[in-house]
Design a protein around this motif. Sequence first.
Motif, short mmCIF file in Angstrom:
data_model
loop_
_atom_site.label_atom_id
_atom_site.label_comp_id
_atom_site.label_asym_id
_atom_site.label_seq_id
_atom_site.Cartn_x
_atom_site.Cartn_y
_atom_site.Cartn_z
N ALA A 135 51.41 37.68 18.79
CA ALA A 135 50.81 36.50 18.38
C ALA A 135 51.53 35.52 17.48
N GLY A 136 51.42 34.40 17.75
CA GLY A 136 52.06 33.41 16.74
C GLY A 136 53.21 32.83 17.59
N CYS A 137 53.49 33.16 18.84
CA CYS A 137 54.69 32.28 19.55
C CYS A 137 53.69 31.20 20.22
N TRP A 138 54.63 30.38 21.02
CA TRP A 138 54.06 29.28 21.43
C TRP A 138 53.98 29.11 23.07
N ALA A 139 53.25 27.90 23.75
CA ALA A 139 53.37 27.72 24.94
C ALA A 139 54.56 27.71 25.63
N TRP A 140 55.64 26.94 24.81
CA TRP A 140 56.83 27.18 25.41
C TRP A 140 57.67 28.59 25.39
N ASP A 141 57.35 29.24 24.68
CA ASP A 141 57.71 30.67 24.67
C ASP A 141 57.17 31.44 25.75
N VAL A 142 56.23 31.04 26.66
CA VAL A 142 55.47 31.99 27.41
C VAL A 142 55.03 31.24 28.83
N CYS A 143 54.92 29.59 29.01
CA CYS A 143 54.39 29.40 29.96
C CYS A 143 55.31 29.91 31.36
N ALA A 144 56.87 29.76 31.31
CA ALA A 144 57.69 30.10 32.35
C ALA A 144 57.47 31.70 32.60
N GLY A 145 57.37 32.43 31.54
CA GLY A 145 57.58 33.95 31.97
C GLY A 145 55.81 34.41 32.55
N TRP A 146 55.05 33.67 32.16
CA TRP A 146 53.58 33.79 32.56
C TRP A 146 53.53 33.81 33.98
N VAL A 147 54.12 32.80 34.60
CA VAL A 147 54.20 32.57 36.04
C VAL A 147 54.78 33.74 36.89
N ILE A 148 56.01 34.04 36.17
CA ILE A 148 56.81 35.33 36.95
C ILE A 148 56.10 36.48 36.83
N LEU A 149 55.63 36.82 35.59
CA LEU A 149 54.69 38.05 35.38
C LEU A 149 53.36 38.16 36.40
N GLU A 150 52.74 36.92 36.39
CA GLU A 150 51.63 37.06 37.45
C GLU A 150 52.00 37.11 38.83
N GLU A 151 53.09 36.59 39.26
CA GLU A 151 53.63 36.43 40.53
C GLU A 151 54.15 37.83 41.06
N ALA A 152 54.55 38.60 39.92
CA ALA A 152 55.00 39.92 40.12
C ALA A 152 53.61 41.12 40.14
N GLY A 153 52.51 40.44 39.85
CA GLY A 153 51.40 41.36 39.80
C GLY A 153 50.88 41.77 38.45
N GLY A 154 51.50 41.45 37.57
CA GLY A 154 51.21 41.76 36.30
C GLY A 154 49.90 40.80 35.78
N MET A 155 49.55 41.00 34.37
CA MET A 155 48.57 40.37 34.14
C MET A 155 48.75 39.85 32.56
N MET A 156 48.10 38.57 32.42
CA MET A 156 48.32 38.27 30.83
C MET A 156 46.72 38.23 30.28
N VAL A 157 46.73 38.72 29.39
CA VAL A 157 45.26 38.74 28.37
C VAL A 157 45.49 38.44 27.15
N ASP A 158 44.49 38.26 26.30
CA ASP A 158 44.53 37.86 24.93
C ASP A 158 45.07 39.15 23.95
N ALA A 159 45.94 38.77 23.06
CA ALA A 159 46.41 39.82 22.01
C ALA A 159 45.17 40.32 21.30
N ASN A 160 44.24 39.39 21.07
CA ASN A 160 42.91 40.16 20.32
C ASN A 160 42.16 40.65 21.40
N PRO A 161 41.30 41.55 21.12
CA PRO A 161 40.70 42.18 22.04
C PRO A 161 39.60 41.39 22.69
N GLY A 162 39.24 41.78 23.95
CA GLY A 162 37.99 41.21 24.60
C GLY A 162 38.25 39.91 25.54
N ASN A 163 39.24 39.31 25.32
CA ASN A 163 39.61 38.17 26.03
C ASN A 163 40.49 38.24 27.32
N TRP A 164 39.76 38.31 28.42
CA TRP A 164 40.55 38.43 29.66
C TRP A 164 41.21 37.18 30.13
#
Length: 290
Positions: A224-253
């Motif tokens: 937690a604490g980083c920004w959209a520019w740190d994660v936007c690109a990697g997010w697409v790569i992660l999801e397209e590889a079958g990975g999943m992004m959820v919230d670092a705080n519990p409960g939010n998918w």
Amino acid sequence: MADLNLQEIHDFMISIARKAGETITAAHPTAGATGNKKNSVDLVTETDQAVEKLVSTSLREKYPDFAFMGEETYKPGDRLTSAPTFICDPIDGTTNFVHTYPYVSISLGFSLNLVPTIGVVYNPFTSTLYSAIKGHGAYKNLDQTLPLSAPSKFETGVSGCLVAVEWGSDRSGNDFAVKSKTFSRLAATKENGGGMVHGLRSFGSAALNLCGVAEGGLDIYWEAGCWAWDVCAGWVILEEAGGMMVDANPGNWEPRVDGRRYFAIRPGEGQREVVEEFWGLVEGAFEVGV
Ligand code: LIP
């Protein structure tokens, strides 16, 4: 915007990332060329600024109607909108860059309707390129499909995981305490209420951490604490590889790309159960984010 040529945008982003990479590897960051933003560990160099200028100028020239958000020109209060937006961290891993530790990347993402849609992450020191277009798979060096091997089952839950975490640049307050206590709990034995993870790693680039999870070498990345520019690109790569992004705080998918709290997990049977088990080990809740 239904007729956007995502492949063409992706290819152009890759050419820009490679050009930016040449500037990064040619630079010799020195103490004189280095400053800091919020505190003495939040570093910025002249190269960060020069690369962002190069990237934004080239993108604006070719795509004048698209928005641009970059780490070095972001102003507090700027909001990501649903417009087509390039989201750029010119050097993700600035601290590594300053220390000549080669875990550094340019992270170039493209979002549509707030959804990460194209991702390009390039480490110019190792000439490693990760890229993805939503719906079209994720690749390493354009020809290796991610993940690199068939994803294995999460046999032993959190305790079998190699987990990337980052301290970030906030070194006091609630969120620093949540990180410190959670790191300790993740490492602790089960008998002591811990997660007994195989290991915790702190490499210093959110974008490359996400690519590491997409690749399959890392099981989890939690921050937690980083920004959209740190994660936007990697997010697409992660999801397209079958990975999943959820919230670092519990409960939010369903976290937002600009939500500043991120928990990435690699593909594999039992993925959702591991997310829930991990959330149960989080000590407190982060205040940062939307
Ligand atoms: C850094 C991240 C790192 C995170 C830091 C910072 P920078 O990006 O990638 O993982 O912990 O807070 O945001 O500043 O090197 O571009």
